[in-house]
Design an enzyme around this catalytic site. Sequence first.
Site, PDB file in Angstrom:
ATOM      1  N   CYS A 199       0.558  -1.315   0.145  1.00 32.17           N
ATOM      2  CA  CYS A 199      -0.414  -0.366   0.344  1.00 32.17           C
ATOM      3  C   CYS A 199       0.847   1.374  -0.313  1.00 32.17           C
ATOM      4  CB  CYS A 199      -0.982   0.483   1.067  1.00 32.17           C
ATOM      5  SG  CYS A 199      -2.276   1.542   1.443  1.00 32.17           S
ATOM      6  N   GLU A 254     -11.705  -0.256  -8.666  1.00 30.49           N
ATOM      7  CA  GLU A 254     -12.205  -0.981  -8.187  1.00 30.49           C
ATOM      8  C   GLU A 254     -14.038  -1.343  -8.720  1.00 30.49           C
ATOM      9  OE1 GLU A 254     -12.282  -0.674  -3.952  1.00 30.49           O
ATOM     10  OE2 GLU A 254     -10.127  -1.346  -3.537  1.00 30.49           O
ATOM     11  N   CYS A 309       0.792   3.589  -5.930  1.00 30.24           N
ATOM     12  CA  CYS A 309      -0.398   3.690  -5.753  1.00 30.24           C
ATOM     13  C   CYS A 309      -0.476   1.586  -6.195  1.00 30.24           C
ATOM     14  CB  CYS A 309      -1.755   3.982  -5.677  1.00 30.24           C
ATOM     15  SG  CYS A 309      -3.187   2.885  -4.886  1.00 30.24           S
ATOM     16  N   THR A 310      -0.209   0.808  -5.893  1.00 31.43           N
ATOM     17  CA  THR A 310      -0.768  -0.453  -6.472  1.00 31.43           C
ATOM     18  C   THR A 310      -1.673  -1.057  -7.025  1.00 31.43           C
ATOM     19  OG1 THR A 310      -1.338  -0.935  -3.761  1.00 31.43           O
ATOM     20  CG2 THR A 310       0.790  -1.736  -5.055  1.00 31.43           C
ATOM     21  N   HIS A 311      -2.746   0.227  -6.631  1.00 32.68           N
ATOM     22  CA  HIS A 311      -3.954   0.053  -7.730  1.00 32.68           C
ATOM     23  C   HIS A 311      -4.027   0.232  -9.133  1.00 32.68           C
ATOM     24  CE1 HIS A 311      -6.559  -0.289  -3.924  1.00 32.68           C
ATOM     25  NE2 HIS A 311      -7.726  -0.052  -4.815  1.00 32.68           N
TER      26      HIS A 311
END
Length: 277
Positions: free
Chosen positions: A73, A152, A186-188
Amino acid sequence: MDNRPIGVFDSGLGGLTAVKELLRILPGEDIVYFGDTGRVPYGSRSGETITRYAVQDVSLLLRQQVKAVLCACGTVSSVAGQLLRSQAPCPFFEVVRPAAQAAAALSASGRIGIIGTSATIRSGKFPPAVREFRPDAQVLALPCPLFVPLVEAGHVRPDDPITRPAVELYLSPFKEAGVDTLILGCTHYPILAPAIHEFFGGSVALVDSGREAARAIREELERRDLLAAPGRQGSCRYLVSDSPEGFFQVAEGFLGRQIRGQVEKIEIGLLESLPAL
């Protein structure tokens, strides 16, 4: 050799991009992933709240008898990574330093961009980490708060009518600054890599912070002789603090594999009752 699992945590789903890389480069390792989906997002919260949640997340993983912990994160790594590393009783890894090192090595011009959540950018941790490896670097760091909810919600295609203008809005300053390397802090964000590549016309190298952290884990566990026994097939368990049903579809898209039957719900009350590190 050590067959205990590697623990990985994130505020939600983004850390699965790091898990995917760990599964690829360390197929013999067991992994326990915790996504704090009941308290996501972390990126808009205060540093005090982020740190409290992160300590609880690490405590939960330590109860799973892990041999190492990866904070997948960018927000937690930036805000609380140093504290967690000093308190964790096992090897602790975060995403800031490995990504900074990779970007410094990749950049030809020294003009390096960083994108992340509001809390990540506000922490100011990435720019000095880059300059540790590249003192002459010209660093531009800006938040992209809409990227996590876009990912998401499944809005990730380059031609998506919502994603395309968001990418243009957030990344135009980097194009104007002439950066040649961009840290996805950010790992997104690696899920949006095709859209980001298209915006830059393929002229900017993208640094996946989760991937670089996974590589750092492999190197350190090998150095410490903590890798799992050769020839074994690893497994992966998933813990979440909200409904597992809501986790399945997006997580399987992130990982490219089915995970049904491998997800367990952790009550937030349990997290909040865990002792400090």
